[in-house]
Motif scaffolding. Sequence first.
Motif, PDB file in Angstrom:
ATOM      1  N   GLY A 283       0.812  -1.208   0.000  1.00 33.83           N
ATOM      2  CA  GLY A 283       0.000   0.000   0.000  1.00 33.83           C
ATOM      3  C   GLY A 283       0.844   1.256   0.000  1.00 33.83           C
ATOM      4  N   LEU A 284       1.932   1.234   0.755  1.00 37.73           N
ATOM      5  CA  LEU A 284       2.844   2.382   0.779  1.00 37.73           C
ATOM      6  C   LEU A 284       3.418   2.629  -0.612  1.00 37.73           C
ATOM      7  N   ALA A 285       3.837   1.550  -1.273  1.00 34.85           N
ATOM      8  CA  ALA A 285       4.408   1.690  -2.619  1.00 34.85           C
ATOM      9  C   ALA A 285       3.356   2.183  -3.613  1.00 34.85           C
ATOM     10  N   ALA A 286       2.129   1.704  -3.490  1.00 30.29           N
ATOM     11  CA  ALA A 286       1.067   2.135  -4.396  1.00 30.29           C
ATOM     12  C   ALA A 286       0.793   3.623  -4.246  1.00 30.29           C
ATOM     13  N   TYR A 287       0.753   4.097  -3.011  1.00 30.24           N
ATOM     14  CA  TYR A 287       0.530   5.528  -2.783  1.00 30.24           C
ATOM     15  C   TYR A 287       1.691   6.336  -3.363  1.00 30.24           C
ATOM     16  N   ALA A 288       2.910   5.848  -3.169  1.00 32.10           N
ATOM     17  CA  ALA A 288       4.075   6.559  -3.680  1.00 32.10           C
ATOM     18  C   ALA A 288       4.030   6.668  -5.201  1.00 32.10           C
ATOM     19  N   ARG A 289       3.609   5.598  -5.876  1.00 31.76           N
ATOM     20  CA  ARG A 289       3.522   5.635  -7.331  1.00 31.76           C
ATOM     21  C   ARG A 289       2.507   6.679  -7.782  1.00 31.76           C
ATOM     22  N   VAL A 290       1.363   6.730  -7.106  1.00 33.66           N
ATOM     23  CA  VAL A 290       0.345   7.728  -7.448  1.00 33.66           C
ATOM     24  C   VAL A 290       0.888   9.134  -7.218  1.00 33.66           C
ATOM     25  N   ALA A 291       1.612   9.313  -6.114  1.00 31.04           N
ATOM     26  CA  ALA A 291       2.151  10.640  -5.799  1.00 31.04           C
ATOM     27  C   ALA A 291       3.185  11.089  -6.820  1.00 31.04           C
ATOM     28  N   VAL A 292       3.971  10.157  -7.336  1.00 36.36           N
ATOM     29  CA  VAL A 292       4.971  10.499  -8.356  1.00 36.36           C
ATOM     30  C   VAL A 292       4.275  10.930  -9.648  1.00 36.36           C
ATOM     31  N   ARG A 293       3.232  10.198 -10.028  1.00 40.80           N
ATOM     32  CA  ARG A 293       2.513  10.506 -11.271  1.00 40.80           C
ATOM     33  C   ARG A 293       1.718  11.814 -11.167  1.00 40.80           C
ATOM     34  N   PRO A 295       1.647  14.658  -8.296  1.00 39.63           N
ATOM     35  CA  PRO A 295       2.065  15.217  -7.014  1.00 39.63           C
ATOM     36  C   PRO A 295       0.950  15.980  -6.294  1.00 39.63           C
ATOM     37  N   ARG A 296       0.013  16.567  -7.007  1.00 41.46           N
ATOM     38  CA  ARG A 296      -1.043  17.354  -6.360  1.00 41.46           C
ATOM     39  C   ARG A 296      -2.008  16.473  -5.567  1.00 41.46           C
ATOM     40  N   SER A 297      -2.039  15.163  -5.894  1.00 43.17           N
ATOM     41  CA  SER A 297      -2.957  14.272  -5.192  1.00 43.17           C
ATOM     42  C   SER A 297      -2.381  13.736  -3.892  1.00 43.17           C
ATOM     43  N   ALA A 298      -1.096  13.943  -3.662  1.00 43.10           N
ATOM     44  CA  ALA A 298      -0.457  13.378  -2.459  1.00 43.10           C
ATOM     45  C   ALA A 298      -0.904  14.110  -1.215  1.00 43.10           C
TER      46      ALA A 298
END
Length: 298
Positions: A283-293, A295-298
């Motif tokens: 889950g941590l890795a999934a959130y990180a991938r979304v944040a990289v793609r 950044p405004r959603s993090a």
Amino acid sequence: MIDISLLICTRNRSRSLAATLASIDAAARHPGSGAIELILVDNGSTDATAAVIRHWAIDRPFTVRLLSEPVPGLARARNRALRAARGRIVAMTDDDCVLHRDYFAHMARAFAGQPAPVIIGGRILRGDPADLMLTVKLEDHPMIAEPDSFPGGFVMGANLAFTADVGRLVGPFDERFGAGAPFRAAEDTDFLLRAQALGIAIRYDPDFVVDHYHGRRREDEAVALLAGYGFGDGALYAKHVLTDRRVRRWMVQDVHNLRDRFAGPVPTIRHFHAFRLRHVLAGLAAYARVAVRNPRSA
């Protein structure tokens, strides 16, 4: 004035919703319940759920409001209900729960002795003895969450209530979390974590009770549920790790827990803490991938 707004989000429950609705009707008629408002959100049902609710709502002695949120997602549906709530206390349960007859009366008493803002969760019992012992809260004594403790599981969204000002202070549920959303779970934990960060007290009161008929009877269903919980918690860690010092301590504790050979509630999970950590990291890795793609959603 509305004393308690009860929020329930439902999807494709036309055949099983009757027990939940009947229990709400009985609890609302119990002495001491106060003025009740029921807000039901149809979360994109494709069956007759909306028609069942509209028919049942006729001649109820309390306000019933049926809202629609066509995009699936528990957090999204809860936010739709939360925006409409007018009660001084906002409560929520699930569409597979049955309220005890004195539910509203005990809830009113629990909040009468507490200064706002405050969050209070209630007891959750297993409704059907054939179901696995999951998603329950069995403690029979009041408790107060320590400000630095991880709030997940201390109280649960299936029986949760708070003063109306909590919603205004904490803000909406994060719609990326919870059932039907990318991060699968932890929408209630995220809400509680943000409340803790604001200094809002989180309490548990065993006197207002629901029976949870969750229907999970196979081990593979339990494994999938627990995996989703770990995945959601991992995404939650990633969301808050840079802004909340507690998160790093909780992550370290998850690693230290590997020394404990606790098997967990499902026999097929031989080492629960290793199982949980694996899904937390996913889950941590999934959130990180979304944040990289994005950044405004993090």
